[in-house]
Design an enzyme around this catalytic site. Structure first.
Site, PDB file in Angstrom:
ATOM      1  N   TYR A   1     -43.025 -47.623 -50.077  1.00  0.00           N
ATOM      2  CA  TYR A   1     -42.442 -47.147 -51.335  1.00  0.00           C
ATOM      3  C   TYR A   1     -43.171 -45.938 -51.924  1.00  0.00           C
ATOM      4  O   TYR A   1     -42.544 -45.009 -52.387  1.00  0.00           O
ATOM      5  CB  TYR A   1     -42.460 -48.271 -52.392  1.00  0.00           C
ATOM      6  CG  TYR A   1     -41.444 -49.343 -52.111  1.00  0.00           C
ATOM      7  CD1 TYR A   1     -40.165 -49.266 -52.642  1.00  0.00           C
ATOM      8  CD2 TYR A   1     -41.749 -50.414 -51.286  1.00  0.00           C
ATOM      9  CE1 TYR A   1     -39.220 -50.247 -52.372  1.00  0.00           C
ATOM     10  CE2 TYR A   1     -40.815 -51.395 -51.008  1.00  0.00           C
ATOM     11  CZ  TYR A   1     -39.549 -51.306 -51.552  1.00  0.00           C
ATOM     12  OH  TYR A   1     -38.608 -52.265 -51.268  1.00  0.00           O
TER      13      TYR A   1
ATOM     14  N   GLU B   1     -37.927 -51.638 -45.509  1.00  0.00           N
ATOM     15  CA  GLU B   1     -37.604 -51.389 -46.924  1.00  0.00           C
ATOM     16  C   GLU B   1     -38.151 -50.029 -47.276  1.00  0.00           C
ATOM     17  O   GLU B   1     -39.292 -49.701 -46.959  1.00  0.00           O
ATOM     18  CB  GLU B   1     -38.282 -52.407 -47.855  1.00  0.00           C
ATOM     19  CG  GLU B   1     -37.712 -53.790 -47.847  1.00  0.00           C
ATOM     20  CD  GLU B   1     -38.444 -54.730 -48.808  1.00  0.00           C
ATOM     21  OE1 GLU B   1     -38.997 -54.280 -49.833  1.00  0.00           O
ATOM     22  OE2 GLU B   1     -38.479 -55.935 -48.502  1.00  0.00           O
TER      23      GLU B   1
ATOM     24  N   TRP C   1     -33.961 -50.283 -49.574  1.00  0.00           N
ATOM     25  CA  TRP C   1     -34.098 -51.393 -50.515  1.00  0.00           C
ATOM     26  C   TRP C   1     -33.546 -50.911 -51.826  1.00  0.00           C
ATOM     27  O   TRP C   1     -34.097 -49.980 -52.411  1.00  0.00           O
ATOM     28  CB  TRP C   1     -35.557 -51.831 -50.715  1.00  0.00           C
ATOM     29  CG  TRP C   1     -35.618 -52.972 -51.695  1.00  0.00           C
ATOM     30  CD1 TRP C   1     -35.724 -52.882 -53.063  1.00  0.00           C
ATOM     31  CD2 TRP C   1     -35.512 -54.369 -51.396  1.00  0.00           C
ATOM     32  NE1 TRP C   1     -35.688 -54.135 -53.624  1.00  0.00           N
ATOM     33  CE2 TRP C   1     -35.557 -55.061 -52.632  1.00  0.00           C
ATOM     34  CE3 TRP C   1     -35.374 -55.105 -50.210  1.00  0.00           C
ATOM     35  CZ2 TRP C   1     -35.490 -56.453 -52.713  1.00  0.00           C
ATOM     36  CZ3 TRP C   1     -35.299 -56.482 -50.312  1.00  0.00           C
ATOM     37  CH2 TRP C   1     -35.361 -57.144 -51.544  1.00  0.00           C
TER      38      TRP C   1
ATOM     39  N   GLU D   1     -35.971 -58.008 -60.076  1.00  0.00           N
ATOM     40  CA  GLU D   1     -37.217 -57.424 -59.565  1.00  0.00           C
ATOM     41  C   GLU D   1     -38.420 -58.253 -60.047  1.00  0.00           C
ATOM     42  O   GLU D   1     -39.267 -57.797 -60.791  1.00  0.00           O
ATOM     43  CB  GLU D   1     -37.291 -55.950 -59.990  1.00  0.00           C
ATOM     44  CG  GLU D   1     -38.503 -55.175 -59.542  1.00  0.00           C
ATOM     45  CD  GLU D   1     -38.793 -55.179 -58.037  1.00  0.00           C
ATOM     46  OE1 GLU D   1     -37.860 -55.341 -57.238  1.00  0.00           O
ATOM     47  OE2 GLU D   1     -39.976 -55.046 -57.695  1.00  0.00           O
TER      48      GLU D   1
HETATM   49  C1  BGC Z   1     -40.358 -56.571 -51.854  1.00  0.00           C
HETATM   50  C2  BGC Z   1     -39.094 -56.732 -52.677  1.00  0.00           C
HETATM   51  C3  BGC Z   1     -39.195 -55.940 -53.960  1.00  0.00           C
HETATM   52  C4  BGC Z   1     -39.434 -54.494 -53.611  1.00  0.00           C
HETATM   53  C5  BGC Z   1     -39.503 -53.551 -54.801  1.00  0.00           C
HETATM   54  C6  BGC Z   1     -40.882 -55.155 -51.805  1.00  0.00           C
HETATM   55  O1  BGC Z   1     -42.259 -55.141 -51.699  1.00  0.00           O
HETATM   56  O2  BGC Z   1     -40.162 -57.061 -50.555  1.00  0.00           O
HETATM   57  O3  BGC Z   1     -38.860 -58.078 -52.908  1.00  0.00           O
HETATM   58  O4  BGC Z   1     -38.081 -56.071 -54.755  1.00  0.00           O
HETATM   59  O5  BGC Z   1     -40.676 -54.402 -52.945  1.00  0.00           O
HETATM   60  O6  BGC Z   1     -40.582 -53.861 -55.611  1.00  0.00           O
END
Ligand code: BGC
Length: 423
Positions: A283, A337, A375, A382
């Protein structure tokens, strides 16, 4: 990989911007989106998260996105967006509200879910544990006790035997380190414990549950005609030393954080030959300042990266850098993700395209990336942030449960369809 040269050419031509038009992905590249059961289904009242929300008086997931009832609509929209795969999780607490009970109607529900995906031509990737446990399991100390591993393995065996003909891709755990950090070190998530000793025990037990679970799945498939691909989803972050304080010590903490939380578990499990592919979630970037060796997050207003709705530093190049480091494992890679929560649609689009360029670049440099999952498919719950952050390709109206494709999702749909990004 056939397309590597063509990807490389398009990227190399970045020196001549007028010649740079598009980046192609390999022909078999899998485009997907991910969700988890507790965050979307709703009415998961036997889960430890539900009990925790009540106890801590935090926002409740309640009906979440009502995906349990509306999954058909959601998957049709996924199809409309040209996706080829959906990653979802099964809710252990729903299937097994008591240690010796497996509810046939709930297993039947997930069968319908999987059949629906397959009928729409969407490949299922199934996570068996995405942060939540049945209340009975938590009440008997969950993964803190090595004796409880057998409960998890019993659930795994039951599910894999039931679904072996329809599912090939299993992800036994989602982000064990995130689970352990939030639940057992900072105590923000259930069970709300703050103890390094307990955290270490839980991580050890989860790792051992993973290894036994991996072997169990392999033995189940040995007797079937189908192949199985098993992995665990690991969260990776770009760590950088906080520039404004004690840079030397911050660099050491940042190095250690990177080593422990990005690669340790992968190193361990690859040595045990227990990962069929690498499944990674990326992320953002985190700045680290020295606070004991492992360090702490450094939030500083002068960092130049943009922050998203949750205050995360957006740094696409971090994805490229981390993916490049996976080459040495010689395993296929899935970005399981990647996504963001934003207040403006154009920011999602910027995030999506910039990260996909990094994925393409890593492929062109020899990383065997097989697929990319945004994702998330739909807006969802959340965790301790509640319903504020919206990660979905599809917007949910939480009053009416009406679904609406967000504008940036059409950019993703075009990329999925054409298997390339136009620049
Ligand atoms: C998780 C999700 C979460 C996403 C955004 C990931 O680390 O697997 O469940 O919603 O991050 O925070």
């Amino acid at each position: 990989m056939q397309n590597r040269a063509s990807i490389k050419n398009s990227i190399d031509s970045s020196a001549k911007p007028e010649a740079l038009r598009e980046i192609n992905f390999p022909p078999s590249f899998l485009w997907g989106a991910a969700i988890s059961s507790y965050q979307t289904e709703g009415a998961n009242y036997n889960s430890d998260w539900c009990a925790f929300e009540k106890e801590k008086k935090i926002q409740e997931a309640a009906l979440a996105a009502n995906h349990y009832k509306l999954f058909l609509q959601d998957f049709k929209l996924a199809k409309e967006l040209n996706l080829g795969a959906v990653r979802l999780s099964f809710e252990w607490a729903r299937i097994s509200p008591n240690p010796d009970v497996y509810l046939e109607e709930e297993i039947g529900h997930y069968k319908e879910v999987i059949q629906t995906l397959k009928a729409l031509g969407l490949k299922p990737f199934v996570t068996l544990h995405h942060f939540t446990n049945p209340v009975w399991f938590s009440e008997s100390c969950g993964f803190e006790s090595s004796k409880n591993i057998d409960f998890f393995l019993k659930y795994l065996k039951k599910i894999v035997e039931e679904f072996k003909d329809d599912i090939n891709n299993w992800l036994i755990f989602n982000e064990p380190l995130v689970y352990v950090y939030n639940g057992y070190i900072c105590g923000r998530w259930p069970p709300g414990v703050k103890s390094i000793g307990t955290a270490r025990k839980v991580l050890r037990n989860i790792t051992s549950a993973y290894i036994d679970g991996y072997k169990e799945i392999k033995s189940i498939y040995r007797e079937s005609d189908t192949d199985s691909y098993v992995s665990l989803v690991n969260h990776i972050r770009k760590f950088s030393p906080c520039p404004n304080f004690n840079f030397g010590q911050n660099s050491v903490s940042s190095y250690i954080k990177d080593k422990l939380s990005n690669f340790d578990i992968i190193n361990y499990l690859t040595k045990k030959s227990c990962l069929d592919y690498l499944a990674l979630n990326y992320y953002c970037k985190e700045y680290v300042k020295f606070k004991g060796l492992v360090g702490a997050e450094c939030v500083h207003q002068f960092h130049k990266e943009r922050k998203n709705y949750l205050g995360w530093y957006i740094y696409p190049k971090g994805l490229y850098e981390l993916l490049k480091r996976l080459k040495k494992y010689n395993l296929p890679v899935y970005v399981m993700e990647n996504g963001t929560a934003e207040a403006e649609d154009y920011l999602y689009k910027e995030y999506l395209v910039s990260h996909l360029k990094c994925v393409a670049e890593a492929i062109s440099e020899g990383v065997d990336i097989k697929g990319y999952f945004w994702w998330s498919l739909i807006d969802n719950f959340e965790w301790d942030y509640g319903f504020g952050p919206k990660f979905g390709l599809i917007d949910i109206n939480y009053n009416t449960f009406e679904r609406r494709i967000k504008p940036f999702a059409y950019t993703y749909a075009k990329i999925c369809k054409e298997n390339k990004i136009e620049l």
